[in-house]
Design a protein around this motif. Structure first.
Motif, mmCIF file in Angstrom:
data_model
loop_
_atom_site.group_PDB
_atom_site.id
_atom_site.type_symbol
_atom_site.label_atom_id
_atom_site.label_comp_id
_atom_site.label_asym_id
_atom_site.label_seq_id
_atom_site.Cartn_x
_atom_site.Cartn_y
_atom_site.Cartn_z
ATOM 1 N N VAL A 1 43.617 41.825 35.250
ATOM 2 C CA VAL A 1 43.359 41.578 36.683
ATOM 3 C C VAL A 1 41.997 40.889 36.811
ATOM 4 O O VAL A 1 41.048 41.241 36.108
ATOM 5 C CB VAL A 1 43.375 42.905 37.469
ATOM 6 N N PHE B 1 39.540 43.018 41.690
ATOM 7 C CA PHE B 1 38.975 44.346 41.410
ATOM 8 C C PHE B 1 37.566 44.539 41.966
ATOM 9 O O PHE B 1 37.177 45.664 42.245
ATOM 10 C CB PHE B 1 39.039 44.692 39.917
ATOM 11 N N SER C 1 30.039 37.603 39.239
ATOM 12 C CA SER C 1 31.203 37.199 38.444
ATOM 13 C C SER C 1 31.973 36.095 39.149
ATOM 14 O O SER C 1 32.124 36.126 40.369
ATOM 15 C CB SER C 1 32.161 38.380 38.254
ATOM 16 N N GLN C 2 32.469 35.171 38.346
ATOM 17 C CA GLN C 2 33.390 34.179 38.888
ATOM 18 C C GLN C 2 34.702 34.882 39.236
ATOM 19 O O GLN C 2 35.038 35.905 38.625
ATOM 20 C CB GLN C 2 33.656 33.109 37.835
ATOM 21 N N ALA C 3 35.412 34.325 40.194
ATOM 22 C CA ALA C 3 36.623 35.001 40.691
ATOM 23 C C ALA C 3 37.683 35.212 39.613
ATOM 24 O O ALA C 3 38.504 36.122 39.715
ATOM 25 C CB ALA C 3 37.217 34.195 41.837
ATOM 26 N N ASP C 4 37.650 34.397 38.544
ATOM 27 C CA ASP C 4 38.723 34.489 37.541
ATOM 28 C C ASP C 4 38.317 35.273 36.291
ATOM 29 O O ASP C 4 38.982 35.171 35.257
ATOM 30 C CB ASP C 4 39.210 33.085 37.153
ATOM 31 N N VAL C 5 37.261 36.051 36.392
ATOM 32 C CA VAL C 5 36.851 36.865 35.240
ATOM 33 C C VAL C 5 37.795 38.064 35.108
ATOM 34 O O VAL C 5 37.949 38.836 36.047
ATOM 35 C CB VAL C 5 35.401 37.364 35.415
ATOM 36 N N PRO C 6 38.422 38.227 33.932
ATOM 37 C CA PRO C 6 39.338 39.380 33.790
ATOM 38 C C PRO C 6 38.566 40.695 33.660
ATOM 39 O O PRO C 6 37.425 40.731 33.183
ATOM 40 C CB PRO C 6 40.127 39.071 32.515
ATOM 41 N N TYR C 7 39.230 41.757 34.069
ATOM 42 C CA TYR C 7 38.613 43.088 34.090
ATOM 43 C C TYR C 7 38.127 43.503 32.699
ATOM 44 O O TYR C 7 37.058 44.090 32.556
ATOM 45 C CB TYR C 7 39.639 44.088 34.627
ATOM 46 N N ALA C 8 38.909 43.195 31.663
ATOM 47 C CA ALA C 8 38.541 43.614 30.299
ATOM 48 C C ALA C 8 37.195 43.004 29.905
ATOM 49 O O ALA C 8 36.355 43.675 29.289
ATOM 50 C CB ALA C 8 39.631 43.194 29.314
ATOM 51 N N TRP D 1 34.862 41.904 32.029
ATOM 52 C CA TRP D 1 33.852 42.473 32.946
ATOM 53 C C TRP D 1 33.396 43.835 32.445
ATOM 54 O O TRP D 1 32.202 44.137 32.405
ATOM 55 C CB TRP D 1 34.486 42.577 34.340
ATOM 56 N N ILE D 2 34.354 44.649 32.026
ATOM 57 C CA ILE D 2 34.025 46.020 31.610
ATOM 58 C C ILE D 2 33.225 45.979 30.299
ATOM 59 O O ILE D 2 32.296 46.768 30.098
ATOM 60 C CB ILE D 2 35.306 46.893 31.496
ATOM 61 N N ALA D 3 33.542 45.020 29.423
ATOM 62 C CA ALA D 3 32.804 44.903 28.158
ATOM 63 C C ALA D 3 31.355 44.490 28.419
ATOM 64 O O ALA D 3 30.422 45.039 27.821
ATOM 65 C CB ALA D 3 33.501 43.886 27.251
ATOM 66 N N LEU E 1 26.522 44.701 42.101
ATOM 67 C CA LEU E 1 27.404 43.534 42.230
ATOM 68 C C LEU E 1 26.893 42.585 43.293
ATOM 69 O O LEU E 1 26.357 43.018 44.310
ATOM 70 C CB LEU E 1 28.820 43.971 42.605
ATOM 71 N N LEU E 2 27.071 41.320 43.035
ATOM 72 C CA LEU E 2 26.798 40.306 44.047
ATOM 73 C C LEU E 2 28.126 39.648 44.360
ATOM 74 O O LEU E 2 28.672 38.911 43.542
ATOM 75 C CB LEU E 2 25.784 39.282 43.524
ATOM 76 N N LEU E 3 28.665 39.978 45.531
ATOM 77 C CA LEU E 3 29.984 39.447 45.883
ATOM 78 C C LEU E 3 29.816 38.204 46.733
ATOM 79 O O LEU E 3 28.866 38.069 47.492
ATOM 80 C CB LEU E 3 30.793 40.481 46.669
#
Lengths: 139, 123
Positions: free
Chosen positions: A106, A111, B87-94, B96-98, B112-114
């Motif tokens: 996702v 998220f 984060s860029q909008a297309d960054v996957p969660y995996a 991001w979490i790493a 976070l900066l949205l």
């Protein structure tokens, strides 16, 4: 000739009653855990040094279709903060854990607003992850 | 015997339906605190699916952990250890979490900066 009346004994079958009580107990335990998310399809990301949450007050899932669920119910992410606030109420800090289960692919567009909503509601995020198969390669 | 069999079935069903809960706790400060953090001398980390930047300077993924550790080691105050994650909008969660795991292991506090939603009116 004297005919005696037949006497009937009414006894409670204690063994069967015990079984029924035990089944009822299991049924109630199952109902208490009725946050059924088994139908949601998501695959956790990997991480290291994983811990169990101290408690769990709510569960947010974002499945592989990018749909957000709160306690197994699909909701728009715009209302997530308000719904979480009403769920968490005035619980003290340390007892406001929100399980956060996001499918590993996702993207941030979906998220990050959910994370922001949990933060706005004063929830304590607990990312649900799976242990990295090779911890040496994990960050 | 039927009762025992039924109880065993229920027992195995309960065992099978246990959901995984292991993971990592993360404290993300509320939005109003983010504004304060932005104003202070915090570090900004930018994420794209393939790259990572620190204060605008791009790094390879393997260079990122030592660099962020070095940067955060110089910060003495809690406010200084705030890392604003964009984060860029297309960054996957995996991914991001790493990356957030690396930042937190280095002693950083992730905020976070949205991207703000903007209404664009076309004439």
């Amino acid at each position: 000739m004297i005919l005696r009346r037949k006497t009937f004994e009414a006894t409670v079958p204690s063994m069967a009653m015990g079984d029924i009580a035990f089944l009822l107990l299991i049924f109630i335990v199952l109902l208490a855990r009725a946050r059924d998310e088994s139908h949601l399809v998501w695959q956790p990301a990997t991480g290291t040094e994983l811990v169990k949450p101290a408690n769990r007050n709510a569960s947010v899932v974002i499945d592989r279709q990018n749909v957000t669920y709160l306690n197994g119910r699909a909701i728009p992410v715009e209302t997530l903060a308000a719904e979480l606030e009403s769920l968490l109420g005035d619980l003290p800090a340390g007892g406001r854990t929100v399980l956060f289960k996001v499918h590993k692919d996702v993207i941030a567009e979906f998220f990050e607003p959910a994370i922001e909503a949990v933060s706005e509601a004063g929830g304590e995020l607990h990312h649900v992850l799976e242990p990295a198969s090779n911890p040496a390669s994990a960050p | 015997m039927n009762d025992i069999a039924f109880i065993l079935i229920v027992f195995f069903l309960v065992c099978a339906s246990v959901e995984p809960e292991d993971g990592r706790s993360q404290v993300i400060p509320r939005s109003e605190k983010n504004e304060k953090a932005e104003a202070s001398q915090s570090t900004e980390v930018g994420l794209t699916p393939a790259t990572v930047t620190i204060d605008g300077t791009p790094y390879r993924l393997e260079e990122f952990p030592p660099r962020i550790r070095q940067l955060l080691a110089q910060k003495k105050t809690e406010a200084g250890r705030v890392v604003v994650l964009k984060s860029q909008a297309d960054v996957p969660y995996a991914h991001w979490i790493a990356m957030t795991e690396i930042i937190e292991q280095a002693g950083g506090i992730v905020t976070l900066l949205l991207e703000e939603e903007q209404a664009v009116h076309l004439n």
